[in-house]
Scaffold this motif. Structure first.
Motif: not given
Length: 285
Positions: A27-31
């Motif tokens: 999730v952090v990577f996609l954001r």
């Protein structure tokens, strides 16, 4: 380098913490600004400047960790034109940053899809058993401890480096070290590059031992060109800390189950019993 894909060592409980860590990292990577460019190949200057500004704010910078203070000039995310041409604008920071806390946030940042997938694959294969052995709360603390030790270990070796450190590699390396101590004889299905990727079932000590040796060699600058872009020393430190933390638990750890019988050979299935001829143990067809 071998690529592990599965281990024949089922956990007794659902590894919810490992699953949660994987989801949080994805999730952090996609954001993270610039992820779309890393997937499509579109990496313009404006996108790179935004990514550089984001990482400088949330990543761990060795110089900041050792001196416990922020840098005086940081990227703003804007594009400017200087004497040498277009580039990223730097200015005094307009935010507060805690260097020790940045180690935690940096553990959920990744520089690209290969970086993310590699870390999450190793965590998926080996994290469930370590979590099962340590327990959920202790496993989460262990994961963070290895990540902090790996980051500060690298920072102490290069205290004036302004390059941000990102990734879960140090914490995941600690998980690998613990797995090697607790389950050295567990069987791991891995893809071994030999002209093509061959699937082989290998003992964990060979897979993880080879991985550690490669990280140690690369940390001294040997190996492929461009190895300096990867913090191999952080991997070595995280792995060693994981081994040390798991060492007291090795005696009480139940061994992994025996691997299943092969599909062929004398041990594949019991042979027939002929009249007047008793079957010998282990006799095949």
């Amino acid at each position: 380098m071998v690529i592990p894909v599965h281990d024949a060592n089922p956990a007794r409980r659902v590894p919810w913490v490992t699953y949660a860590l994987i989801v949080a990292n994805v999730v952090v990577f996609l954001r993270t600004p610039g992820v779309a460019g890393s997937l499509t190949g579109d990496t313009g200057l404006a996108q790179l400047c935004r990514l550089e500004s984001f990482l400088d704010q949330w990543a761990a910078v060795p110089r900041e960790l050792i001196h416990d203070r922020m840098s005086r000039l940081v990227p703003t995310g804007q594009v400017g034109v200087g004497p040498s041409g277009p580039g990223c604008v730097v200015a005094p920071p307009d935010y507060d940053k805690s260097p020790p806390l940045s180690v935690l946030t940096a553990m959920f940042l990744h520089g690209g899809w290969a970086h993310l997938i590699g870390n999450m694959l190793f965590l998926w294969v080996f994290g469930d058993n370590v979590e099962d052995r340590l327990g959920k709360a202790r496993y989460l603390l262990f994961y963070g401890l290895c990540g902090y030790a790996a980051t500060y270990g690298f920072a102490l070796a290069d205290p004036d480096s302004p390059t941000p450190l990102i990734g879960a590699s140090g914490a995941v390396a600690g998980v690998l070290g613990a797995y090697l101590v607790l389950y050295p004889r567990a069987r791991v299905w891995a893809l071994v590059p030999f002209l093509i990727l061959l699937p082989l079932r290998l003992p964990a000590w060979s897979v993880l031992g080879l991985w550690f040796v490669l990280q140690a060699v690369f940390s001294y600058g040997a190996g492929v060109s461009g190895a300096g872009t990867v913090a191999y020393l952080a991997h070595v430190v995280g792995f060693a800390v994981g081994m040390l933390c798991a060492w007291p638990l090795r005696r009480g750890t139940p061994p992994p189950p025996d691997p299943p019988r092969p599909l062929w050979g004398p041990q594949a299935r019991p042979g027939p019993t002929w009249p007047g001829r008793p079957r010998r143990p282990g006799q095949g067809w």
